[in-house]
Design a protein around this motif. Structure first.
Motif, PDB file in Angstrom:
ATOM      1  N   GLU A  11       0.924  -1.219  -0.134  1.00 57.57           N
ATOM      2  CA  GLU A  11       0.142   0.050   0.039  1.00 57.57           C
ATOM      3  C   GLU A  11       1.101   1.383   0.132  1.00 57.57           C
ATOM      4  O   GLU A  11       1.982   1.154   0.229  1.00 57.57           O
ATOM      5  CB  GLU A  11      -0.979  -0.094   1.100  1.00 57.57           C
ATOM      6  CG  GLU A  11      -1.824  -1.287   1.163  1.00 57.57           C
ATOM      7  CD  GLU A  11      -2.846  -1.621   2.153  1.00 57.57           C
ATOM      8  OE1 GLU A  11      -3.067  -0.817   3.104  1.00 57.57           O
ATOM      9  OE2 GLU A  11      -3.425  -2.470   2.156  1.00 57.57           O
ATOM     10  N   ARG A 140       2.512  -2.783  11.743  1.00 58.37           N
ATOM     11  CA  ARG A 140       1.843  -4.052  11.913  1.00 58.37           C
ATOM     12  C   ARG A 140       0.328  -3.926  11.206  1.00 58.37           C
ATOM     13  O   ARG A 140      -0.010  -2.774  11.085  1.00 58.37           O
ATOM     14  CB  ARG A 140       1.624  -4.930  13.171  1.00 58.37           C
ATOM     15  CG  ARG A 140       2.845  -5.092  13.786  1.00 58.37           C
ATOM     16  CD  ARG A 140       2.894  -5.768  15.115  1.00 58.37           C
ATOM     17  NE  ARG A 140       2.254  -4.571  16.136  1.00 58.37           N
ATOM     18  CZ  ARG A 140       1.437  -4.456  16.759  1.00 58.37           C
ATOM     19  NH1 ARG A 140       0.265  -5.413  16.385  1.00 58.37           N
ATOM     20  NH2 ARG A 140       0.968  -3.395  17.329  1.00 58.37           N
ATOM     21  N   TRP A 141      -0.278  -4.950  10.542  1.00 54.27           N
ATOM     22  CA  TRP A 141      -1.474  -4.937  10.060  1.00 54.27           C
ATOM     23  C   TRP A 141      -2.153  -6.116  10.469  1.00 54.27           C
ATOM     24  O   TRP A 141      -1.674  -7.380  10.474  1.00 54.27           O
ATOM     25  CB  TRP A 141      -1.609  -4.470   8.795  1.00 54.27           C
ATOM     26  CG  TRP A 141      -0.855  -5.560   7.549  1.00 54.27           C
ATOM     27  CD1 TRP A 141      -1.361  -6.486   7.042  1.00 54.27           C
ATOM     28  CD2 TRP A 141       0.639  -5.614   7.468  1.00 54.27           C
ATOM     29  NE1 TRP A 141      -0.234  -7.253   6.216  1.00 54.27           N
ATOM     30  CE2 TRP A 141       0.780  -6.731   6.480  1.00 54.27           C
ATOM     31  CE3 TRP A 141       1.658  -4.702   7.759  1.00 54.27           C
ATOM     32  CZ2 TRP A 141       2.079  -6.793   5.965  1.00 54.27           C
ATOM     33  CZ3 TRP A 141       2.980  -5.130   7.369  1.00 54.27           C
ATOM     34  CH2 TRP A 141       3.114  -6.174   6.403  1.00 54.27           C
ATOM     35  N   ARG A 150       3.780   0.026   5.002  1.00 52.09           N
ATOM     36  CA  ARG A 150       2.222  -0.031   5.256  1.00 52.09           C
ATOM     37  C   ARG A 150       2.145  -1.403   4.682  1.00 52.09           C
ATOM     38  O   ARG A 150       3.165  -2.094   4.316  1.00 52.09           O
ATOM     39  CB  ARG A 150       1.775   0.973   3.952  1.00 52.09           C
ATOM     40  CG  ARG A 150       1.766   2.554   4.375  1.00 52.09           C
ATOM     41  CD  ARG A 150       0.923   2.764   5.532  1.00 52.09           C
ATOM     42  NE  ARG A 150       1.135   4.133   5.502  1.00 52.09           N
ATOM     43  CZ  ARG A 150       2.078   4.956   6.268  1.00 52.09           C
ATOM     44  NH1 ARG A 150       3.176   4.177   6.685  1.00 52.09           N
ATOM     45  NH2 ARG A 150       1.993   6.108   6.289  1.00 52.09           N
ATOM     46  N   PRO A 151       0.602  -1.980   4.752  1.00 55.32           N
ATOM     47  CA  PRO A 151       0.712  -3.276   4.601  1.00 55.32           C
ATOM     48  C   PRO A 151       1.599  -3.754   3.180  1.00 55.32           C
ATOM     49  O   PRO A 151       1.205  -3.256   2.126  1.00 55.32           O
ATOM     50  CB  PRO A 151      -0.859  -3.566   4.449  1.00 55.32           C
ATOM     51  CG  PRO A 151      -1.201  -2.674   5.240  1.00 55.32           C
ATOM     52  CD  PRO A 151      -0.453  -1.241   5.066  1.00 55.32           C
ATOM     53  N   HIS A 153       1.765  -6.406   0.036  1.00 56.49           N
ATOM     54  CA  HIS A 153       0.920  -7.240  -0.480  1.00 56.49           C
ATOM     55  C   HIS A 153       1.352  -8.531  -1.275  1.00 56.49           C
ATOM     56  O   HIS A 153       0.747  -9.405  -1.394  1.00 56.49           O
ATOM     57  CB  HIS A 153      -0.095  -6.438  -1.343  1.00 56.49           C
ATOM     58  CG  HIS A 153      -1.273  -5.973  -0.553  1.00 56.49           C
ATOM     59  ND1 HIS A 153      -2.437  -6.304  -0.202  1.00 56.49           N
ATOM     60  CD2 HIS A 153      -1.405  -4.568  -0.066  1.00 56.49           C
ATOM     61  CE1 HIS A 153      -3.204  -5.549   0.301  1.00 56.49           C
ATOM     62  NE2 HIS A 153      -2.437  -4.711   0.580  1.00 56.49           N
TER      63      HIS A 153
END
Lengths: 737, 306
Positions: A11, A140-141, A150-151, A153
Motif C-alpha cells: 500500500e 503491523r496490520w 504499510r501493508p 501485498h
C-alpha cells in the motif's frame, strides 16, 4: 549469469521515504548476496508510491564451494573449551581431526561449505532484508506480526536468463513470491506477469506506471513549464516539492489551474505556502508583475474529460484553503489596526522561551535593550532599533504564523507595514532571524543588523549564563548557528566594536527575571542580572553583602565572557577555514590584542595569510623562528632579557649594519601602518625583512667572542622579534617544511 | 454506477447501507461531546484487546477552535464524522474503502484519488497509527489509519480505522460551494432544508461562546472535576458490594476522560492555555485515557476471559 528482479508491492509508501528505501533495498540485498559468495555486474533500485524495485544484473549462478580449516584446542583441553570450539565451527565432535603440532596434539575442524544456488541465497537474503528493513517508521496490520511501512501485498522475485525466467520461491508470513504484479490502481486492473527487468518496466508503462522517479519528475517539470509558458507565465521552481510530488504519483498528469481573484490580494508568500504545504501545488507566476496568479497540480489519473473534474475539484479546495488564509490575514490586520504590533505580541508574556530564561516577552525586553546599545555601532538610530526589537516577534502571536510557522518574520514585516512602522523597522521584523544557514543572505540595513545581532547575542549569553552550551554533535538551541550569524553580520557590515564589553554588559544587564520554581531561594524568585539568574538557581548564588554583589557577578561574567569569546573564535576558525585560511594563522591573530573585534581580527588574518603565501613571507617565518630560538635560549641561559639597546656603533659586519638599517626602515613603516590598521602594508614591510635577516644569519655569528658584540647582536634579534610580534603572534605559525 | 446522491443525509444513509453490507454493526453516535469519532468508546476502547470487532457510525464532533461563525465554506466548530472500525484490519481494506466512495457517487475513473502519508497521533489518547489522508481531487475526504497503539497498549490485532469528514465530502459530491448552501434533505421535499437552515445560527452562537464568552473559571473547575471523578471511578474495587458481581467501570471512567478532553479544547479556544501549560493538560488527559485503557483490557470486552 542470470539477472535478478525483485519488486515489493505494498500500500502507498510515503513520498519522503521512497528514495532512501530503494537505496536501502539495493544495499541490503547486494551486500547480502556478496557476503553469501555471489558476484554481480550491476544493480539499480527504483520506487513508486506502491512499489520498491531492485534489478541486479549479471549475478553468478551459484556460490563457490568453500573449504575452511580451523585450529582448535589441544587434545586433553577441558570439555568446555572443546564444546565452545564445536559450537563456533558448527561441527560435531566425531568430525574433529587430531593433528600433531609443535606443542603436541591439537584438534582441527575442517568445515566444507558446498556451493549454493543463487535462488537459495536470494530467497534467504530477501527474507532477511524484508524482516529487518530500516524504515523510519513501520507498522503491523491485521493479525500478523510482520512489519513494513504499510501493508505489504506481494513479492515479485525472479531470476532470468536467455532460457527464461524462474520464480525464486519464498513465503514470508503467507506472502508468496511470484512473477506477477499490479499496474496503476485505477487505470490498469489486470495482473501483470513479467519475464525480465526490461519486460517489467515496459509492461508497467503500458499499465500506466512510470517506474523511475527521475523520469516522473522530468515529465512533471516539462509539462508544467510548457503549460505555464503557453499561458505567458512561469512556474516557481521548487525542487523539494517536485521530488515529493513525483513520489505521490505513478502516472503524472499535469493540470494548470486558476486562483480565485478574491485571493490575489494576499501576500504572494502566503499563497505560495498555503498551496505548497496543504495542496502540493506549484505556484505559477506572472513574470511581468511578479505576482502568483495560477497553480499547477499533478494528478495520478487520465480521465475522459481531460482532467476537467479533477481540476475543478482542486480549485474548489484551494479556494476553501485560501478563504482560511484570508480569514487569518484579515483578523491579524484587524488586531494590528486596533492594538498595534505590541498588542498583537502581548500574549508572548505567557509563552515560555526557556524555563530558565523566562518568557518570550522577557527575552524581547533583553533584545530591545541590547539592540539599543548596538545601534550606534551599526549606524542605526537607537530608538528605531529598540522599536523594531520590541515588535519583531509579535507575529508569533498572529493567526497566520500559528497556521504557517514558516512565515514567521515575513508576516511580521507585512503587519509592521500595516501598522505604519517605517524607517527599516518592518524589514528588521523579517530579517532579524537572518542569517540562518551558512549561505543565507546577511542583512545590511542598519536597523535589521542591530536587531539581528541583539537577537543572537542575547540567545548566546542567555544559554551561556544557564550553562547550556553545545556539546559534541548536540546543539539543541542552534547556538553554533547563532555565533556564526554574529560573525557573518559583523564581517559583512565591517562592524567595529568591542564584543567583550557588549557581552559582559549583557550578562550584567539588569532585567528582573522571574523563573518557575525559583521561589525557594529566598529572593522572591527575582534576580537583577542575567548572569546571576541561573547561578542562583543552580545553588551557586551570591551570599555576600548587597553592596558588593555587582562586583562579584562581574567576576563571573568575565569568566563566562572569555569562554563565549573563545566559542566565537572557534566558529570563526571553521568559517575562515572554509575560506582557505589556516587555523594557525587565525591563532596567530587571535593571540593579538583586540581579538574581540572580529572585523579587525579577520582583516589581520587575511593580510597574514596573504603575506605567508609569498616567498618572502614564508621565509621570514624561518628567520623569525631562528631569531626567536636563539634569543630565547640565550635569555634562559643568561637569565636576562635582551630587549633594549641594540646600537649600530657596535655592529661589525656589513650584514649586521644592513639589518639595523632595514629594521629602522621597517619600524618607520610598520608602526604607523599598524596604527592605521593597514595590515597589508605592515606585513609587506615585515616580509621585506626576510632578505636582511637571511643575510645576517649567513654572515654573522651571534655568539661572538666579545660579550659586548654578542649582547648587541642579541638585542638586535630582539628587535626582529618585537617588530614581528607587533603584527601577529608568529610563534603560532607552524613551520613549513 | 449508482445515481448521484441528492442530499447530505442521503450520503450518510448510503454509507450506513454500504458498511452494513460489509458486516459492520451500525452504531449510533456517542451521547457526549467529542472532538472526533475516534473518541467514541466503540473505537478507542474496542480497538484494544484481542476480540474481533466491526462497527460503523456517525459521530457529531466538536472542534471549538475551528469555529468561523458559519462563514467559511467548509470549516465548522460542529460537524459530523463517519467512522468505521474493523479489527483485525482486512487485507483488502483499501479496496473496500474505495467501494464506499463509489457508493456515494464518486466515480474513480473521473477523479484523482490518492493515499497521501498522514501518520495519526493523538497525544490526548496516547494513541498512534500509520496511514494516509485520502485525497479526492486534492481534497482530504477521509483518514485511513492502521492503529498501532491506544492508551499506551499495543493493538494486537491491528484495527483499521476510516474516518470521513462528512460535510466536506458532501459539499464536494453535491457540487455546492458553501456548506451552508448544501441540501440537508432531498431538495424535492415539501419542506426542503439546507445545512444552513439547520446549523448556520448555531455555528454563530457557538463560535461566539467558544471564543469569547465561555466562563474559563467554570471550565477549569469542570476539568478538575472530570479528572478527579475518572480517577475515583477507577480506584473503586472491581468487586461490587451490592450485587457481588465483578464490575470494572471502564466506560463510566472513560466518559470523564472524554469530558476532560473536550473541556480542554474549549479552554484552548478561549486562548487561556499557554504553550507550557498545554503540554501539561494534554498529559493529564492522556494519563486518564491510559488508566481507562488499562481498566478496559481487564474486562470481558477487552479480551479478558470471562
Amino acid at each position: 549469469m542470470p539477472d535478478l528482479l525483485i519488486e515489493l508491492f505494498s500500500e502507498e509508501i510515503p513520498a519522503r521515504m521512497q528514495k532512501r528505501a530503494s537505496e536501502d533495498l539495493k544495499k541490503l540485498i547486494t551486500d547480502g548476496l556478496v557476503e553469501a559468495g555471489l558476484n554481480y555486474a550491476g544493480a539499480a533500485a527504483f520506487a513508486t508510491p506502491r512499489r520498491l524495485t531492485l534489478s541486479v544484473e549479471g549475478l553468478t549462478g551459484e556460490s563457490k564451494a568453500v573449504r575452511e580449516e580451523r585450529r582448535g584446542p589441544k587434545v586433553g583441553a577441558p570439555d568446555k573449551a572443546i564444546e565452545g570450539f564445536l559450537r563456533g565451527a558448527g561441527v560435531a565432535r566425531e568430525d574433529l581431526e587430531i593433528r600433531d603440532d609443535k606443542k603436541g596434539q591439537v584438534y582441527f575442524a575442517v568445515v566444507e561449505k558446498p556451493g549454493r544456488k543463487a535462488a537459495d541465497i536470494v530467497a534467504e537474503v530477501l527474507e532477511k532484508t524484508i524482516r529487518n528493513f530500516p524504515w523510519p517508521k513501520s507498522m503491523r496490520w491485521g493479525e500478523g506480526t510482520l512489519k513494513w511501512v504499510r501493508p505489504l501485498h506481494s513479492i515479485l522475485c525472479i531470476l532470468c536468463d536467455e532460457a527464461g525466467a524462474e520464480v525464486v520461491p519464498l513465503d514470508i508470513d503467507g506472502i508468496r513470491s511470484s512473477n506477477t504484479t499490479q499496474g496503476h490502481r485505477f487505470m490498469a486492473k489486470d495482473t501483470i506477469s513479467v519475464s525480465s527487468f526490461d519486460d517489467y518496466e515496459a509492461r508497467l508503462k503500458r499499465a500506466y506506471v512510470v517506474l523511475r522517479a527521475d523520469e516522473r519528475a522530468e515529465m512533471i517539470w516539462h509539462d508544467a513549464t510548457n503549460q505555464a509558458f503557453a499561458a505567458g507565465l512561469e512556474v516557481v521552481e521548487d525542487r523539494g516539492l517536485l521530488a515529493e510530488v513525483a513520489g505521490l504519483v505513478e502516472w503524472p498528469v499535469v493540470l494548470l489551474g486558476r486562483i480565485d481573484d478574491d485571493f490575489l490580494g494576499l501576500p504572494p508568500e502566503v499563497l505560495q505556502t498555503s498551496m505548497k504545504e496543504h495542496q502540493k501545488f506549484f505556484s505559477v507566476r506572472n513574470p511581468k508583475t511578479g505576482r502568483i496568479e495560477r497553480f499547477v497540480t499533478v494528478a495520478n489519473m487520465e480521465t475522459a474529460d481531460n482532467g476537467a473534474t479533477i481540476l475543478a475539484g482542486n480549485q474548489k479546495v484551494l479556494s476553501a484553503r485560501l478563504a482560511d488564509a484570508k480569514f487569518f490575514w484579515e483578523n491579524d490586520l484587524r488586531t494590528v489596526k486596533t492594538m498595534g504590533l505590541e498588542g498583537m505580541g502581548a500574549p508572548l508574556a505567557d509563552v515560555t522561551f526557556h524555563n530558565k530564561l523566562g518568557s518570550q516577552a522577557d527575552r524581547i525586553k533583553r533584545i530591545e535593550a541590547l539592540a539599543r546599545e548596538i545601534a550606534p555601532s551599526v549606524g542605526a538610530k537607537p530608538d528605531l532599533a529598540a522599536e523594531a526589537a520590541r515588535i519583531c516577534k509579535s507575529d508569533l502571536s498572529s493567526e497566520m504564523v500559528y497556521e504557517f510557522p514558516e512565515l514567521q518574520g515575513l508576516m511580521g514585516r507585512y503587519y509592521a507595514e500595516a501598522a505604519g512602522h517605517d524607517d527599516g523597522v518592518p524589514e528588521a521584523c523579517e530579517e532579524h532571524y537572518s542569517p540562518l544557514g551558512p549561505s543565507d543572505d546577511v542583512p545590511t540595513a542598519p536597523v535589521s543588523v542591530a536587531v539581528a545581532l541583539a537577537d543572537k547575542i542575547d540567545t548566546l549569553t542567555g544559554f551561556w549564563a544557564i550553562d547550556e552550551k553545545p556539546t559534541g554533535s548536540k546543539d539543541p538551541f542552534a547556538l553554533r548557528r547563532a555565533a556564526l550569524g554574529v560573525i557573518r553580520l559583523a564581517l559583512q557590515n565591517e562592524m567595529r566594536w568591542e564584543l567583550i564589553d557588549l557581552i559582559v554588559s549583557h550578562f550584567m544587564s539588569k532585567h528582573e527575571i522571574v523563573a518557575d520554581g525559583s521561589e525557594g531561594y529566598g529572593f522572591g524568585g527575582k534576580t537583577d542580572f542575567l548572569v546571576e539568574f541561573w547561578q542562583l538557581l543552580s545553588g551557586t548564588g551570591y551570599g555576600g553583602p548587597e553592596s558588593e554583589k555587582e562586583l562579584f557577578w562581574l567576576g563571573v561574567s568575565d569568566e563566562l565572557t572569555k569562554d563565549l569569546l573563545s566559542f566565537f573564535h572557534d566558529r570563526l576558525k571553521v568559517f575562515l577555514k572554509d575560506k582557505g585560511i589556516r587555523h594557525d594563522i587565525i591563532d596567530a591573530c587571535i593571540a593579538m590584542p583586540g581579538n574581540d573585534d572580529l572585523t579587525l581580527l579577520v582583516k589581520r588574518a587575511e593580510a597574514l595569510a596573504e603575506t605567508l603565501a609569498t616567498d618572502d613571507g614564508e621565509n621570514l617565518i624561518q628567520g623569525f623562528k631562528r631569531a626567536n630560538n636563539i634569543l630565547t635560549q640565550a635569555e634562559e641561559k643568561d637569565g636576562v632579557e635582551y630587549s633594549y639597546g641594540a646600537d649600530l656603533k657596535y655592529a661589525e659586519e656589513p650584514a649586521e649594519k644592513a639589518l639595523f638599517t632595514a629594521l629602522d626602515a621597517a619600524d618607520a613603516k610598520i608602526a604607523p601602518a599598524m596604527e592605521a590598521e593597514d595590515f597589508s602594508t605592515a606585513m609587506t614591510a615585515m616580509a621585506a625583512l626576510r632578505g636582511p635577516i637571511d643575510q645576517f644569519f649567513t654572515d654573522v655569528q651571534v655568539n661572538a667572542e666579545s660579550q659586548v658584540v654578542r649582547r648587541n647582536r642579541l638585542n638586535l634579534l630582539s628587535r626582529i622579534r618585537k617588530i614581528c610580534l607587533s603584527v601577529a603572534d608568529l610563534t603560532n605559525i607552524e613551520g613549513s617544511s | 454506477m449508482a445515481e448521484k446522491p441528492r442530499s447530505f443525509q442521503e450520503i450518510i444513509l448510503r454509507l450506513q447501507n454500504y458498511w452494513a453490507g460489509r458486516g459492520c454493526a451500525i452504531l449510533q453516535p456517542y451521547d457526549m461531546e467529542v472532538g472526533a469519532g475516534t473518541f467514541h468508546p466503540a473505537t478507542t476502547l474496542r480497538s484494544l484487546g484481542s476480540k474481533p470487532w466491526a462497527a460503523a457510525y456517525v459521530q457529531p464532533s466538536r472542534r471549538p477552535t475551528d469555529g468561523r461563525y458559519g462563514e467559511n465554506p467548509n470549516r465548522l466548530q460542529h460537524y459530523y464524522q463517519y467512522q468505521v472500525i474493523i479489527k483485525p484490519s482486512p487485507p483488502d481494506l483499501q479496496e473496500i474503502y474505495l467501494g464506499s466512495l463509489e457508493a456515494i457517487g464518486i466515480d474513480a475513473s473521473m477523479h484523482d484519488i490518492r493515499f497521501v502519508e498522514d501518520d495519526w497521533e493523538s497525544p490526548t489518547l496516547g494513541a498512534w497509527g500509520l496511514g494516509w489522508e485520502v485525497w479526492c481531487d486534492g481534497m482530504e475526504v477521509s483518514q485511513f489509519t492502521y492503529f498501532q497503539q491506544v492508551g499506551g497498549h499495543d493493538c494486537k490485532p491491528v484495527s483499521g480505522e476510516l474516518t470521513y469528514g462528512l460535510e466536506r465530502l458532501a459539499i464536494y459530491i453535491l457540487g455546492v460551494d458553501h456548506v451552508m448552501d448544501m441540501p440537508f434533505n432531498d431538495p424535492q421535499s415539501t419542506i426542503p432544508l439546507t445545512y444552513g437552515d439547520v446549523f448556520k445560527q448555531t455555528e454563530q452562537e457557538y463560535a461566539r461562546w467558544n471564543f469569547d464568552v465561555a466562563d474559563t473559571d467554570v471550565l477549569l473547575q469542570h476539568f478538575k472535576d472530570a479528572e478527579a471523578e475518572c480517577q475515583r471511578i477507577l480506584s473503586e474495587p472491581a468487586d461490587d458490594p451490592k450485587t457481588g458481581l465483578w464490575i470494572i467501570m471502564a466506560h463510566p471512567a472513560y466518559d470523564q476522560c472524554i469530558k476532560a478532553s473536550h473541556v480542554f479544547n474549549l479552554l484552548d479556544a478561549r486562548g487561556v492555555i499557554s504553550v507550557t501549560e498545554r503540554q501539561a493538560y494534554i498529559g493529564r488527559v492522556r494519563a486518564l485515557a491510559k488508566m481507562c485503557a488499562d481498566a478496559f483490557v481487564q474486562t470481558e470486552a477487552g479480551g479478558q476471559a470471562a
